[in-house]
Write a protein that holds these residues in place. Sequence first.
Motif, PDB file in Angstrom:
ATOM      1  N   TYR A 104      -2.089  11.337   0.195  1.00  0.00           N
ATOM      2  CA  TYR A 104      -1.309  10.264   0.805  1.00  0.00           C
ATOM      3  C   TYR A 104      -1.191  10.654   2.271  1.00  0.00           C
ATOM      4  CZ  TYR A 104       2.819   7.263   1.705  1.00  0.00           C
ATOM      5  OH  TYR A 104       3.709   6.346   2.206  1.00  0.00           O
ATOM      6  N   GLU A 155      -4.092   4.175   3.978  1.00  0.00           N
ATOM      7  CA  GLU A 155      -3.104   5.167   3.516  1.00  0.00           C
ATOM      8  C   GLU A 155      -3.753   6.390   2.870  1.00  0.00           C
ATOM      9  OE1 GLU A 155       0.337   4.329   3.615  1.00  0.00           O
ATOM     10  OE2 GLU A 155       0.296   2.147   3.828  1.00  0.00           O
ATOM     11  N   SER A 179       0.810  -1.219   0.000  1.00  0.00           N
ATOM     12  CA  SER A 179       0.000   0.000   0.000  1.00  0.00           C
ATOM     13  C   SER A 179       0.841   1.266   0.000  1.00  0.00           C
ATOM     14  CB  SER A 179      -0.958   0.009   1.191  1.00  0.00           C
ATOM     15  OG  SER A 179      -0.254  -0.109   2.397  1.00  0.00           O
ATOM     16  N   SER A 180       2.150   1.127   0.038  1.00  0.00           N
ATOM     17  CA  SER A 180       3.001   2.319  -0.010  1.00  0.00           C
ATOM     18  C   SER A 180       4.344   1.926  -0.603  1.00  0.00           C
ATOM     19  CB  SER A 180       3.215   2.906   1.390  1.00  0.00           C
ATOM     20  OG  SER A 180       3.989   2.024   2.184  1.00  0.00           O
ATOM     21  N   LEU A 181       5.068   2.930  -1.037  1.00  0.00           N
ATOM     22  CA  LEU A 181       6.416   2.688  -1.544  1.00  0.00           C
ATOM     23  C   LEU A 181       7.297   2.076  -0.460  1.00  0.00           C
ATOM     24  CD1 LEU A 181       8.545   3.241  -3.817  1.00  0.00           C
ATOM     25  CD2 LEU A 181       9.080   5.305  -2.532  1.00  0.00           C
ATOM     26  N   GLU A 182       7.162   2.570   0.771  1.00  0.00           N
ATOM     27  CA  GLU A 182       7.995   2.075   1.872  1.00  0.00           C
ATOM     28  C   GLU A 182       7.730   0.583   2.100  1.00  0.00           C
ATOM     29  OE1 GLU A 182       6.117   4.931   1.962  1.00  0.00           O
ATOM     30  OE2 GLU A 182       7.939   6.087   1.573  1.00  0.00           O
ATOM     31  N   MET A 183       6.446   0.205   2.038  1.00  0.00           N
ATOM     32  CA  MET A 183       6.109  -1.203   2.240  1.00  0.00           C
ATOM     33  C   MET A 183       6.648  -2.050   1.086  1.00  0.00           C
ATOM     34  SD  MET A 183       2.329  -2.820   2.882  1.00  0.00           S
ATOM     35  CE  MET A 183       1.928  -1.632   4.150  1.00  0.00           C
TER      36      MET A 183
END
Lengths: 369, 369
Positions: free
Chosen positions: B274, B319, A64-68
């Motif tokens: 975001y 998110e 769900s995110s770039l970090e994930m």
Amino acid sequence: MSLFDEIVQPTLLLDEAAARANIARAAGKAKRLGLRFRPHFKTHQSAEMGEWFRPEGVKAITASSLEMAEYFAAAGWKDITIAFPANVRQIPQMDALAERVSLGLLAESVETVEALEKGLQHGADLWIKVDVGGHRTGVDWTQVEQAAAVARAARAGRHLRLRGLLTHAGHTYAERGGAAVRQVYDESVARILSVRQALAGLGLGDLEISVGDTPSVSLVEDLGPVNEIRPGNFVLYDAMQLAQIEACRAEDVAAALACPVVALHPQRSEAVIYGGAIHLSKDTFQYGEARAFGLVCLPEGERWGAPLAGAYVRGLSQEHGILRMDAEDLSRLRVGDVVCILPAHSCLTVQVMRRYRTLDGRWVDTLNH
Amino acid sequence: MSLFDEIVQPTLLLDEAAARANIARAAGKAKRLGLRFRPHFKTHQSAEMGEWFRPEGVKAITASSLEMAEYFAAAGWKDITIAFPANVRQIPQMDALAERVSLGLLAESVETVEALEKGLQHGADLWIKVDVGGHRTGVDWTQVEQAAAVARAARAGRHLRLRGLLTHAGHTYAERGGAAVRQVYDESVARILSVRQALAGLGLGDLEISVGDTPSVSLVEDLGPVNEIRPGNFVLYDAMQLAQIEACRAEDVAAALACPVVALHPQRSEAVIYGGAIHLSKDTFQYGEARAFGLVCLPEGERWGAPLAGAYVRGLSQEHGILRMDAEDLSRLRVGDVVCILPAHSCLTVQVMRRYRTLDGRWVDTLNH
């Protein structure tokens, strides 16, 4: 010494066997239906739990995110879709990730596609996010011209490969039971298929369809002519799936927050636990006439038992949870006992708790710990 | 490069000057009224921000958990009350802390007092938690016999020193404006004083009174015959204090979540950022007819501006944040812009975000980072 003797503060318990059974069931269904299974890892958020998917043949995941996505790429995953409208402020980071893995991105506007094309040096798949009625985000399914403009912009570029149409029918969460969920699911699929057909009529063909939410994947037998499913919550389930949507059985819920009892209020049929908003998150579900933050179970051997009928978390402050329960159940509780709360929404509980403890006492980390 | 140019993902901005002014204002009021100021550190959760209280002469603090008390003890605080019903499963840890600092504990039952007496080897102050109408926890103010039993148990022990009666009038949060908050505050103080008087009549005299919540401390001029105040939220304030309770001015709100805009939906007058439940938490406040998760501000120079009239966060998923705003404000937003959200409840936002970035670009850690 038993598991529950060692609990001194709110602790997120994980039933590994139940989680593995949930994974096997969902993966088996995808296999039976001939669909690509791209589970959403935003629920469990754990590299170790990610490994439990590999024996089922899972090779593609959703984040769900770039970090994930970066976290799971570091754990060896090579095919990752970030199922969130691409954040154009992170294009350099996306580009670095696209060099290492097969990366899927979402867009719903020409501006975003153009920004990606301008900023990316490496190839990435592009999915057009379609709103089939949930009204969170995405191109509304009736706005075919908008979808066509995004598709044309993607096809005109050098780095993006237009892969298909993607939706999350989040409004299945407002339904109860298989028939109602199936109705929303079928309508959602019909809507996204109508967008695909309209785009094909405009010369924008060969688009895949990606869908997926836990209620549908749990309750709908025939998932229809789609290519890929992306459920996430099913790995743990929670009180909302169990008691509001009826998407799982009590024994399928694989995570519960163990909490010490700190005060009893028999005159108002309530107990207070050490376990509040910073442990459960403040999400709620519909429980009869009440909004509830969780269901209440008691330890049974080395697991938690079935939810106590009529008992629920009626309020949360930062560290306090207020349990409402019937007088007889309450009369058996003592200050210092441990109760187990099935959270309203396990994804958010995992995020605030940051790690799990398995029933045999092992710690399992997430990306936040 | 400006602060906002560097924002690529949800970032909790901290206006240090505003926070320091909030601290000075509350400390000054306590000094003027001759009250002990024991600020609750559960809002900012930061050793570094704790240091900002020392120039105001603050020596005593409040924590909401044993873990938080240990964290601030390690940062040099020597007088700490854990304002949560003592969790009898953590008595060895409390005892270790009581050896190092002057520790205050809360109890509301004889069982808890007896467990503490049995388990503690070092002395600790005991406060009886009184429920003056908030109905979270505590001995109900009408149950004088129960309060007397707890007081007698504490006086009978060797380790606990019965210090007084403590309450948190959390129901001030349901009020709007100074007159309404003062009415609840005055009633709360009258109730806890009536318990003290009744206990004195039973030979249980010399009890201090500890109160404190941000609405009262912000809005009530004369805090009455109490000994100690323990507000916490005032250091940052938030959208609930500003727009629901009217306990502060817009410029007093010292924290805002900076979030990239990822999608625009002019047809429904909404934008998507975001910045979701894992960044803001899912707490809400009453905003006109709506439940809102935050207020919407735009960057202005190196700070955020005043909240846009009528604009609010109407929904959060993991998110995503969904902003509702008027058409003209929306027409000025672009994908990739940054907006600043005043959170509904700053304590929980700090807990999920785990660190701050000051307006001059410095990171400030909390106990969770």
